[in-house]
Design an enzyme around this catalytic site. Sequence first.
Site, mmCIF file in Angstrom:
data_model
loop_
_atom_site.group_PDB
_atom_site.id
_atom_site.type_symbol
_atom_site.label_atom_id
_atom_site.label_comp_id
_atom_site.label_asym_id
_atom_site.label_seq_id
_atom_site.Cartn_x
_atom_site.Cartn_y
_atom_site.Cartn_z
ATOM 1 N N GLU A 37 0.839 -1.207 0.000
ATOM 2 C CA GLU A 37 0.000 0.000 0.000
ATOM 3 C C GLU A 37 0.868 1.250 0.000
ATOM 4 O O GLU A 37 1.823 1.344 0.769
ATOM 5 C CB GLU A 37 -0.884 -0.036 1.251
ATOM 6 C CG GLU A 37 -2.264 0.516 1.028
ATOM 7 C CD GLU A 37 -3.105 -0.349 0.098
ATOM 8 O OE1 GLU A 37 -3.173 -0.015 -1.104
ATOM 9 O OE2 GLU A 37 -3.689 -1.327 0.574
ATOM 10 N N HIS A 38 0.524 2.172 -0.870
ATOM 11 C CA HIS A 38 1.270 3.422 -1.050
ATOM 12 C C HIS A 38 2.709 3.131 -1.484
ATOM 13 O O HIS A 38 3.640 3.835 -1.116
ATOM 14 C CB HIS A 38 1.230 4.290 0.223
ATOM 15 C CG HIS A 38 -0.134 4.847 0.473
ATOM 16 N ND1 HIS A 38 -0.577 6.007 -0.117
ATOM 17 C CD2 HIS A 38 -1.178 4.362 1.186
ATOM 18 C CE1 HIS A 38 -1.837 6.236 0.267
ATOM 19 N NE2 HIS A 38 -2.226 5.242 1.039
ATOM 20 N N THR A 39 2.855 2.069 -2.228
ATOM 21 C CA THR A 39 4.167 1.740 -2.797
ATOM 22 C C THR A 39 4.186 2.012 -4.300
ATOM 23 O O THR A 39 5.253 2.123 -4.886
ATOM 24 C CB THR A 39 4.490 0.243 -2.592
ATOM 25 O OG1 THR A 39 3.335 -0.505 -2.956
ATOM 26 C CG2 THR A 39 4.861 -0.062 -1.163
ATOM 27 N N SER A 71 -25.802 8.343 -15.290
ATOM 28 C CA SER A 71 -25.434 7.234 -14.408
ATOM 29 C C SER A 71 -26.617 6.855 -13.540
ATOM 30 O O SER A 71 -27.255 7.719 -12.936
ATOM 31 C CB SER A 71 -24.263 7.651 -13.523
ATOM 32 O OG SER A 71 -24.154 6.742 -12.451
ATOM 33 N N GLY A 127 -16.648 5.644 -2.515
ATOM 34 C CA GLY A 127 -15.895 6.100 -1.347
ATOM 35 C C GLY A 127 -15.431 4.977 -0.442
ATOM 36 O O GLY A 127 -15.026 5.207 0.692
ATOM 37 N N GLY A 129 -12.954 2.826 -1.145
ATOM 38 C CA GLY A 129 -11.552 2.456 -1.343
ATOM 39 C C GLY A 129 -11.380 1.203 -2.184
ATOM 40 O O GLY A 129 -10.336 0.559 -2.153
ATOM 41 N N SER A 132 -13.817 2.492 -7.324
ATOM 42 C CA SER A 132 -14.928 2.741 -8.246
ATOM 43 C C SER A 132 -14.489 3.741 -9.317
ATOM 44 O O SER A 132 -14.879 3.616 -10.486
ATOM 45 C CB SER A 132 -16.162 3.238 -7.506
ATOM 46 O OG SER A 132 -15.865 4.389 -6.761
ATOM 47 N N ASP A 178 -4.535 0.835 -9.258
ATOM 48 C CA ASP A 178 -5.977 0.609 -9.356
ATOM 49 C C ASP A 178 -6.395 0.383 -10.806
ATOM 50 O O ASP A 178 -7.145 -0.545 -11.127
ATOM 51 C CB ASP A 178 -6.758 1.807 -8.789
ATOM 52 C CG ASP A 178 -6.353 2.138 -7.371
ATOM 53 O OD1 ASP A 178 -5.615 1.347 -6.770
ATOM 54 O OD2 ASP A 178 -6.779 3.200 -6.881
#
Length: 391
Positions: A37-39, A71, A127, A129, A132, A178
């Site tokens: 994560e955050h890498t 949408s 929201g 995580g 989406s 992502d």
Amino acid sequence: MGEKEILTMLQDKFKELYGDGEVSLFFAPGRVNLIGEHTDYNGGHVFPCALTLGTYAAVRLRGDDTIRMASLNMDDAAIQTMTVESASDKSSTWTDYPRGVLWAMREKGYAIDKGFDVLYYGNIPAGSGLSSSASLEVLTALYIRDLYHFDKVEQIDLAFLGQTAESDFVGMKCGIMDQFASAMGKENAAMFLETDTMQFDYLPLVLDDAKIVITNSMVKHELASSEYNTRRSECEKAVSILNGKYDIKTLGELTPEQFDEAKTLISDETIAKRAKHAVYENARTIAAVEALKANDIATFGRLMNESHVSLRDDYAVSCPEIDDLTAWAWEIDGVIGSRITGGGFGGCTVSIIKNDAIDAYRDTVKAKYASKYDTELEFYVVDPGEGAHKI
Ligand code: GLA
């Protein structure tokens, strides 16, 4: 609602909004990150898998230069109308994600002459995580490639186009994880990606007697974008300081030992903590994948827990609700590992739980969470799914 029902609803609503005629259908998934994560913007490794949840689109090419977007996730499914030209203007609404993709494609030289009508529907809680927005971006790049026969756009380019949209148009300076997971996902597999070189491997993700469970804290990660960009620039500062000793472009190039040897060069305590997380998390991710290959799920789980502690204390991207969820999970027999997943500041935890402990886990954390936060948790058992595709 299953995929069949979703597609029927999407086609029916499409006709109501835009009239009869042929439509094409597309899907791009969200993702869950198991570790790393955050890498990704630090040149390190990540280990996500695509979900079977994601975003769908029904699309039809038009003869003029009008673009219409709607949408079913918006209360009134209001149509936004624009031209091929004005689609690259910001709207400060949800359409900035697809607009960003159209803009990114134009920047790359893909000329879009005719307009289209599109209707989206997503079943990833916003929201949470679980990406989406990345799924919406990759999906848009996918149907644009199909509508205009941009055959030179490869599957992985869908990820790069989506990332450019998010980073340079929407303004969240994200890494590639992502959009990569959404474009490149494979059924029953996780992806071990080295973000520096973009080399990757698919690893089978069928755990014998355990499952991957996502727990949605229902805390929306609203602060995420500005805090995210701050973390990113803190890591860049660390690189420029450590460059005095090592010739590096990213923190992902350092081993924990190298970092420890040089860390006193970083006098700012916050920056030192951020950098430590990035370096150690990368090493943890490599070790976790080795453990998984050796069928050592216990080690994988321990590394997930360590990842959480680091994200909580050093990277400071967790929140009290998620810290409670992980701490409670760690106490339950049969929970192999549990951590926050995604950008942070709310969203979900990802846990590996023995099959026969899943019910006990659910019941316990659900009851504790309801009594402390007066909120009902949601759970999803992960089924690693296919990347973006036409239906
Ligand atoms: C967000 C970003 C990703 C990645 C994660 C944290 O999801 O979009 O690129 O940085 O946060 O691992």
